[in-house]
Write an enzyme that holds these catalytic residues in place. Sequence first.
Site, mmCIF file in Angstrom:
data_model
loop_
_atom_site.group_PDB
_atom_site.id
_atom_site.type_symbol
_atom_site.label_atom_id
_atom_site.label_comp_id
_atom_site.label_asym_id
_atom_site.label_seq_id
_atom_site.Cartn_x
_atom_site.Cartn_y
_atom_site.Cartn_z
ATOM 1 C CG ASP A 1 -2.269 7.642 -20.442
ATOM 2 O OD1 ASP A 1 -1.498 7.385 -21.396
ATOM 3 O OD2 ASP A 1 -3.507 7.736 -20.581
ATOM 4 C CG ASP B 1 -3.531 3.863 -22.531
ATOM 5 O OD1 ASP B 1 -3.988 4.329 -21.475
ATOM 6 O OD2 ASP B 1 -3.257 4.555 -23.536
ATOM 7 C CG ASP C 1 -6.660 5.108 -19.202
ATOM 8 O OD1 ASP C 1 -6.907 5.503 -18.048
ATOM 9 O OD2 ASP C 1 -6.550 5.867 -20.185
#
Length: 513
Positions: free
Chosen positions: A322, A324, A437
């Site tokens: 992912d 961030d 995120d």
Amino acid sequence: MVPLKRRKVVSSISTEDINRFPNVVIFLLVRKMGESRRAFLSQLGRKKGFQVEDSFSDLVTHVVSENNTGEEVRMWLRSQQKDKALTAQLLDMSWYTESMRAGCPVQILDRHKLQDEESVKEESVVEFSVPTYACQRRTTSDDHNSKLTDALTLLAENAELNNEDGRAVAFRRAAAVLKALPETVTSMTQLRRLPCLGEHSQRVIKDIIEDGVSGEVESTRHSERFKALKCLTGIFGVGAKTADRWFREGIQTLEHLVVSEHELNRAQQAGLEHYDDLNQPVTKAEALKIGDIVKRALLNVLPGCEMTLTGGFRRGKMTGHDVDFLITHPDEGKEVGLMPKVVSWLTAQGVLLYEKTTRSSFLVSENGPAQPPSNMDRFERCFSIFKLEKEKMDSVNAYPQTRYSGQITASNSHLVEANEMPNTHLPANKWRAVRVDLVVSPISQFPFALLGWTGSKLFERELRRWAGHVKSMSLSSHALYDNTQCKYLRATSEEEIFAHLGLEFIAPSDRNA
């Protein structure tokens, strides 16, 4: 005449009843081996035609032990008053495993014989040595023992899927120690002085060094439960407990979940819909392209914000699961309420496939945070899934450098405006889903947030353990509290936090524990 079926039963002889080697009587020492492993190895030996005794006696010709020196075995025998006129060979487990593979007792060589402490020290094998805490040592992305660390990591993942957090941490600490070594491990002797290597981890390492593979690891890897839980927890929004409940209901695949007609929450629905994309690695180029989109949002909502790409990418990795981003503003307080505005702008641009925004729940007083630090941070944040255009993945330069990196001001806004927003109406094969995120931190807490969100997860855990056990402090992504002085310690950089903790500063690229 005896019936055929009865004759078969009478004439059948268990292979365990056949003693093929009457001159070899083996006793497996339970010390450092454990009862379950000893029982398994004893059964294996008997199936191969060896006589394996459950207790030591004068008939024993071969004493086999694991991770013991010759003196340690003799001391154990003396404690049992079983060393009278000891004539049995004292052998390492390697002789036993080689005999099992050969199907007969192999020749006893010098390397099979147990050595005393002094003779072991004289060996030419170089023993490794590393500090106990992962936050004391530098760990790059290079791994000279990936075969061992991958095996221990798999066992850690399996423990996590079974909610056995203690075992999971033990395996991950052992893997982190091996990953920090400068060379490939070739002998268990090299590991004798290393910390965090429990008996279970040592057994796995020993099996791989001697046999090239661990039976336990392979059994776990191919188990139906492990494969099912890995598949189900690969769905965004599904944790180990939910996956375990579904597995007990007979759900093992995505197809099973679809036909089960389980009611899924919004996150799980999005996770299932974009499963393939979200389980593909995200590249550094894709992360930087997403960064341009977020920078454009910040420029439109609150110019002057600072943004940093954190996580594995900040540690030097080229791919991740992912992306961030940590966001702040130089003027304390201006960041309050920023996230909903950013999310609203991104939603209007058609960039978000899913988002969940949470408000900050961390209170601040004049002297510092008004509630004790905890391992879970309480920043304003957004967990989201971005819709990212696939084509024309331009090579994107690093963010313009400012205090922390990537400040967006009127002077460099043209860098963001030059990158057009992605076409959100593209066909499905022209874009992919990416987990992103976004976290907003006050500038006063930014160094702590930057340290916490850079990782790795184990490095951060070890930092907190060091702070508590060694320095009598409490560290979180918000603050550092000195329990002895009963006060919060200020910091304007990661370097200052390391200094407060009495640690040598370790750059992000060396935090890949």
